[in-house]
Scaffold this motif. Structure first.
Motif, PDB file in Angstrom:
ATOM      1  N   GLN A  68       0.829  -1.205   0.000  1.00 17.34           N
ATOM      2  CA  GLN A  68       0.000   0.000   0.000  1.00 17.34           C
ATOM      3  C   GLN A  68       0.867   1.260   0.000  1.00 17.34           C
ATOM      4  O   GLN A  68       0.591   2.212  -0.714  1.00 17.34           O
ATOM      5  CB  GLN A  68      -0.953   0.005   1.205  1.00 17.34           C
ATOM      6  CG  GLN A  68      -1.934   1.160   1.178  1.00 17.34           C
ATOM      7  CD  GLN A  68      -2.856   1.135  -0.031  1.00 17.34           C
ATOM      8  OE1 GLN A  68      -3.471   0.123  -0.337  1.00 17.34           O
ATOM      9  NE2 GLN A  68      -2.953   2.252  -0.738  1.00 17.34           N
ATOM     10  N   LEU A  69       1.920   1.248   0.793  1.00 17.23           N
ATOM     11  CA  LEU A  69       2.822   2.405   0.837  1.00 17.23           C
ATOM     12  C   LEU A  69       3.523   2.611  -0.497  1.00 17.23           C
ATOM     13  O   LEU A  69       3.749   3.747  -0.924  1.00 17.23           O
ATOM     14  CB  LEU A  69       3.832   2.246   1.971  1.00 17.23           C
ATOM     15  CG  LEU A  69       3.262   2.367   3.381  1.00 17.23           C
ATOM     16  CD1 LEU A  69       4.305   1.983   4.415  1.00 17.23           C
ATOM     17  CD2 LEU A  69       2.735   3.768   3.623  1.00 17.23           C
ATOM     18  N   GLU A  70       3.853   1.511  -1.157  1.00 16.05           N
ATOM     19  CA  GLU A  70       4.465   1.605  -2.483  1.00 16.05           C
ATOM     20  C   GLU A  70       3.448   2.176  -3.474  1.00 16.05           C
ATOM     21  O   GLU A  70       3.766   3.070  -4.264  1.00 16.05           O
ATOM     22  CB  GLU A  70       4.951   0.226  -2.929  1.00 16.05           C
ATOM     23  CG  GLU A  70       5.735   0.235  -4.211  1.00 16.05           C
ATOM     24  CD  GLU A  70       6.272  -1.146  -4.600  1.00 16.05           C
ATOM     25  OE1 GLU A  70       7.025  -1.185  -5.588  1.00 16.05           O
ATOM     26  OE2 GLU A  70       5.950  -2.151  -3.947  1.00 16.05           O
ATOM     27  N   ARG A  71       2.229   1.704  -3.414  1.00 17.91           N
ATOM     28  CA  ARG A  71       1.161   2.201  -4.290  1.00 17.91           C
ATOM     29  C   ARG A  71       0.915   3.687  -4.072  1.00 17.91           C
ATOM     30  O   ARG A  71       0.680   4.441  -5.015  1.00 17.91           O
ATOM     31  CB  ARG A  71      -0.123   1.421  -4.027  1.00 17.91           C
ATOM     32  CG  ARG A  71      -1.286   1.857  -4.883  1.00 17.91           C
ATOM     33  CD  ARG A  71      -2.506   0.973  -4.655  1.00 17.91           C
ATOM     34  NE  ARG A  71      -3.591   1.403  -5.509  1.00 17.91           N
ATOM     35  CZ  ARG A  71      -4.633   2.127  -5.090  1.00 17.91           C
ATOM     36  NH1 ARG A  71      -4.733   2.479  -3.816  1.00 17.91           N
ATOM     37  NH2 ARG A  71      -5.566   2.502  -5.935  1.00 17.91           N
ATOM     38  N   ASP A  72       0.982   4.124  -2.810  1.00 21.79           N
ATOM     39  CA  ASP A  72       0.744   5.526  -2.471  1.00 21.79           C
ATOM     40  C   ASP A  72       1.942   6.425  -2.786  1.00 21.79           C
ATOM     41  O   ASP A  72       1.872   7.634  -2.594  1.00 21.79           O
ATOM     42  CB  ASP A  72       0.391   5.664  -0.988  1.00 21.79           C
ATOM     43  CG  ASP A  72      -0.962   5.047  -0.647  1.00 21.79           C
ATOM     44  OD1 ASP A  72      -1.831   4.963  -1.536  1.00 21.79           O
ATOM     45  OD2 ASP A  72      -1.147   4.655   0.520  1.00 21.79           O
ATOM     46  N   LEU A  74       4.917   6.343  -1.273  1.00 16.34           N
ATOM     47  CA  LEU A  74       5.693   6.668  -0.089  1.00 16.34           C
ATOM     48  C   LEU A  74       6.915   5.775   0.079  1.00 16.34           C
ATOM     49  O   LEU A  74       7.861   6.148   0.781  1.00 16.34           O
ATOM     50  CB  LEU A  74       4.815   6.575   1.161  1.00 16.34           C
ATOM     51  CG  LEU A  74       3.578   7.494   1.162  1.00 16.34           C
ATOM     52  CD1 LEU A  74       2.689   7.179   2.348  1.00 16.34           C
ATOM     53  CD2 LEU A  74       3.995   8.946   1.154  1.00 16.34           C
ATOM     54  N   VAL A  75       6.887   4.607  -0.540  1.00 18.96           N
ATOM     55  CA  VAL A  75       7.956   3.619  -0.389  1.00 18.96           C
ATOM     56  C   VAL A  75       8.400   3.141  -1.767  1.00 18.96           C
ATOM     57  O   VAL A  75       7.591   2.974  -2.675  1.00 18.96           O
ATOM     58  CB  VAL A  75       7.465   2.418   0.463  1.00 18.96           C
ATOM     59  CG1 VAL A  75       8.411   1.246   0.386  1.00 18.96           C
ATOM     60  CG2 VAL A  75       7.268   2.844   1.905  1.00 18.96           C
ATOM     61  N   LYS A  76       9.694   2.924  -1.879  1.00 15.64           N
ATOM     62  CA  LYS A  76      10.289   2.366  -3.099  1.00 15.64           C
ATOM     63  C   LYS A  76      10.792   0.963  -2.768  1.00 15.64           C
ATOM     64  O   LYS A  76      11.432   0.753  -1.741  1.00 15.64           O
ATOM     65  CB  LYS A  76      11.452   3.254  -3.547  1.00 15.64           C
ATOM     66  CG  LYS A  76      12.171   2.758  -4.768  1.00 15.64           C
ATOM     67  CD  LYS A  76      13.325   3.698  -5.086  1.00 15.64           C
ATOM     68  CE  LYS A  76      14.178   3.158  -6.200  1.00 15.64           C
ATOM     69  NZ  LYS A  76      15.350   4.004  -6.416  1.00 15.64           N
ATOM     70  N   ARG A  77      10.509   0.031  -3.652  1.00 19.84           N
ATOM     71  CA  ARG A  77      10.947  -1.364  -3.486  1.00 19.84           C
ATOM     72  C   ARG A  77      11.937  -1.679  -4.597  1.00 19.84           C
ATOM     73  O   ARG A  77      11.662  -1.439  -5.764  1.00 19.84           O
ATOM     74  CB  ARG A  77       9.729  -2.271  -3.586  1.00 19.84           C
ATOM     75  CG  ARG A  77      10.020  -3.726  -3.501  1.00 19.84           C
ATOM     76  CD  ARG A  77       8.686  -4.482  -3.505  1.00 19.84           C
ATOM     77  NE  ARG A  77       8.909  -5.872  -3.713  1.00 19.84           N
ATOM     78  CZ  ARG A  77       8.427  -6.586  -4.719  1.00 19.84           C
ATOM     79  NH1 ARG A  77       7.676  -6.011  -5.631  1.00 19.84           N
ATOM     80  NH2 ARG A  77       8.683  -7.859  -4.822  1.00 19.84           N
ATOM     81  N   GLU A  78      13.084  -2.228  -4.205  1.00 20.01           N
ATOM     82  CA  GLU A  78      14.094  -2.622  -5.189  1.00 20.01           C
ATOM     83  C   GLU A  78      14.459  -4.078  -4.982  1.00 20.01           C
ATOM     84  O   GLU A  78      14.701  -4.501  -3.849  1.00 20.01           O
ATOM     85  CB  GLU A  78      15.333  -1.744  -5.063  1.00 20.01           C
ATOM     86  CG  GLU A  78      15.130  -0.360  -5.620  1.00 20.01           C
ATOM     87  CD  GLU A  78      16.436   0.352  -5.888  1.00 20.01           C
ATOM     88  OE1 GLU A  78      17.421  -0.307  -6.280  1.00 20.01           O
ATOM     89  OE2 GLU A  78      16.454   1.572  -5.684  1.00 20.01           O
ATOM     90  N   ILE A  79      14.510  -4.794  -6.089  1.00 19.52           N
ATOM     91  CA  ILE A  79      14.885  -6.210  -6.059  1.00 19.52           C
ATOM     92  C   ILE A  79      16.233  -6.358  -6.740  1.00 19.52           C
ATOM     93  O   ILE A  79      16.417  -5.931  -7.881  1.00 19.52           O
ATOM     94  CB  ILE A  79      13.836  -7.083  -6.765  1.00 19.52           C
ATOM     95  CG1 ILE A  79      12.468  -6.899  -6.109  1.00 19.52           C
ATOM     96  CG2 ILE A  79      14.257  -8.542  -6.754  1.00 19.52           C
ATOM     97  CD1 ILE A  79      11.332  -7.566  -6.852  1.00 19.52           C
TER      98      ILE A  79
END
Length: 130
Positions: A68-72, A74-79
């Motif tokens: 949800q935070l990524e969608r909003d 506010l957060v970045k996810r890296e793989i």
């Protein structure tokens, strides 16, 4: 036109559907959201480290909150491709900008929550006496 928080409005002037403030509260009012944001305030962090830092959060709730935070925004996810893959999270500039008001609310809470508890206890005593 009335001020958005006017007390002498003839018609309703506060709307859940259009009030930006209530929409932001929907984002940050979840107890896990605030804790996850605080867990990331020092920079890049792995999923397992976030989970270790937050007492009582389940894998399911942490995953939902991060998504949800990524969608909003506010957060970045890296793989990082590896075996197993390394997944790291960090606050975006938008997420970082939320830290200051959250810290202010945290300071207010530290300073005033005891008064809230006292008020609740007084209210409950009167309510039970009636």
């Amino acid at each position: 036109m009335n001020h958005p928080f006017s007390t002498n409005a003839v018609e309703p002037d506060i709307s859940l559907s259009i009030c930006g403030y209530s929409k932001v509260l929907d984002i940050i009012s979840n107890k896990w959201t605030a804790l996850v944001i605080y867990a990331m305030e020092d920079g890049i962090i792995r999923y397992s480290d976030i989970r270790r830092r937050i007492e009582g959060v389940s894998k399911k709730m942490l995953t939902q909150t991060l998504r949800q935070l990524e969608r909003d925004g506010l957060v970045k996810r890296e793989i990082t491709p590896s075996v197993p893959p390394i997944v790291e999270y960090s606050l975006t500039p938008l997420g970082v900008s939320l830290l200051e008001p959250m810290r202010a609310l945290n300071q207010w809470t530290s300073k005033n929550y005891e008064l809230v508890e006292q008020a609740r206890a007084s209210y409950d005593q009167v309510d039970q006496a009636e």
